[in-house]
Design a protein around this motif. Structure first.
Motif, short mmCIF file in Angstrom:
data_model
loop_
_atom_site.label_atom_id
_atom_site.label_comp_id
_atom_site.label_asym_id
_atom_site.label_seq_id
_atom_site.Cartn_x
_atom_site.Cartn_y
_atom_site.Cartn_z
N UNK A 99 0.83 -1.21 0.00
CA UNK A 99 0.00 0.00 0.00
C UNK A 99 0.87 1.25 0.00
N UNK A 100 1.95 1.27 0.78
CA UNK A 100 2.84 2.41 0.81
C UNK A 100 3.52 2.61 -0.55
N UNK A 101 3.91 1.50 -1.17
CA UNK A 101 4.53 1.59 -2.50
C UNK A 101 3.54 2.18 -3.49
N UNK A 102 2.28 1.74 -3.42
CA UNK A 102 1.26 2.27 -4.32
C UNK A 102 1.08 3.78 -4.11
N UNK A 103 1.05 4.21 -2.85
CA UNK A 103 0.95 5.65 -2.56
C UNK A 103 2.16 6.40 -3.12
N UNK A 104 3.35 5.78 -2.99
CA UNK A 104 4.54 6.41 -3.50
C UNK A 104 4.53 6.56 -5.01
N UNK A 105 4.08 5.53 -5.71
CA UNK A 105 4.01 5.60 -7.16
C UNK A 105 3.01 6.65 -7.61
N UNK A 106 1.90 6.77 -6.88
CA UNK A 106 0.92 7.80 -7.21
C UNK A 106 1.52 9.19 -7.07
N UNK A 107 2.31 9.39 -6.00
CA UNK A 107 2.94 10.69 -5.78
C UNK A 107 4.01 10.97 -6.84
N UNK A 108 4.75 9.94 -7.24
CA UNK A 108 5.79 10.12 -8.24
C UNK A 108 5.20 10.44 -9.61
N UNK A 109 4.00 9.93 -9.87
CA UNK A 109 3.35 10.17 -11.15
C UNK A 109 2.56 11.47 -11.16
N UNK A 110 2.40 12.08 -9.99
CA UNK A 110 1.64 13.32 -9.90
C UNK A 110 2.29 14.42 -10.71
N UNK A 111 1.48 15.28 -11.29
CA UNK A 111 1.99 16.42 -12.05
C UNK A 111 2.33 17.61 -11.16
N UNK A 112 2.03 17.45 -9.86
CA UNK A 112 2.43 18.50 -8.92
C UNK A 112 1.54 19.71 -8.89
#
Length: 208
Positions: free
Chosen positions: A83-96
């Motif tokens: 779950x933490x990895x999934x949250x991290x990938x979502x943040x890394x893919x965010x356009x900010x």
């Protein structure tokens, strides 16, 4: 008691995660921008103290899992890590992109806004999942009293969130304007949080 390594490692991760753009801190910013500093601080303190309910649920839930079986605790760690990895990938893919939504709660007392913040955080199921995944990452079973360790970690998270949210409320005007004018700040905060999430998730999965 928490060891210095536990405390400072957890505090650093908690500050990075709390500072990254998310629903809670953006609501605090919006409240401060539209209603004033005191209202932003009151709402932010409520959001922070709402974390105590998630801490209690995490302590009870993880303690029950440990009492059930070591395999169940292992499954919780792996599930939490994923779950933490999934949250991290979502943040890394965010356009900010940071959209500060100004509060639209009308003229309400500071106490009412405080309890609205507590309620808004306490009923968020995503925060429950986050605490169940995040707190066990910093528990050292060899030190014993796992429930007590998690309770201390939850208190540390709540205190640092209260400080950061209060600062957001106090300086909401300048912070909000800077985020709107410089979207890359939000982008880099997301990237940092994403790296932290992925790293914690991997560590949670491979740790014994």
């Amino acid at each position: 008691m928490l060891t210095p390594e536990q405390f400072f490692g957890f505090l650093l991760a908690a500050v990075l995660i709390t500072a990254s753009p998310g629903p809670d801190n953006l609501m605090v910013l919006g409240m401060g921008l539209s209603k004033g500093r005191r209202h932003g601080v009151a709402f932010g303190l409520g959001c922070a103290l709402g974390c105590l309910s998630h801490t209690a649920l995490a302590v009870i839930g993880v303690s029950a899992v440990i009492a059930a079986s070591p395999m169940a605790f292992l499954a919780l760690r792996i599930g939490g890590g994923l779950y933490l990895i999934w949250l991290g990938l979502q943040a890394l893919r965010s356009r900010g992109g940071v959209q500060v939504v100004r509060g639209g709660l009308g003229d309400q007392s500071l106490a009412r806004l405080f309890f609205k913040g507590v309620f808004a955080n306490a009923i968020n199921p995503k925060v429950v999942l986050f605490f169940l995944s995040f707190l066990p990452q910093f528990v050292v079973p060899a030190n014993g009293q796992i429930g007590w360790q998690m309770a201390q970690l939850g208190l540390v998270f709540t205190v640092q969130a209260a400080i950061l949210f209060s600062l957001l409320g106090l300086f909401s005007g300048s912070i909000g304007q800077r985020l709107q004018k410089t979207p890359r700040i939000g982008l880099w905060l997301d990237r940092i949080a994403g790296v932290v999430f992925v790293g914690l998730g991997l560590r949670l999965i491979v740790s014994r």
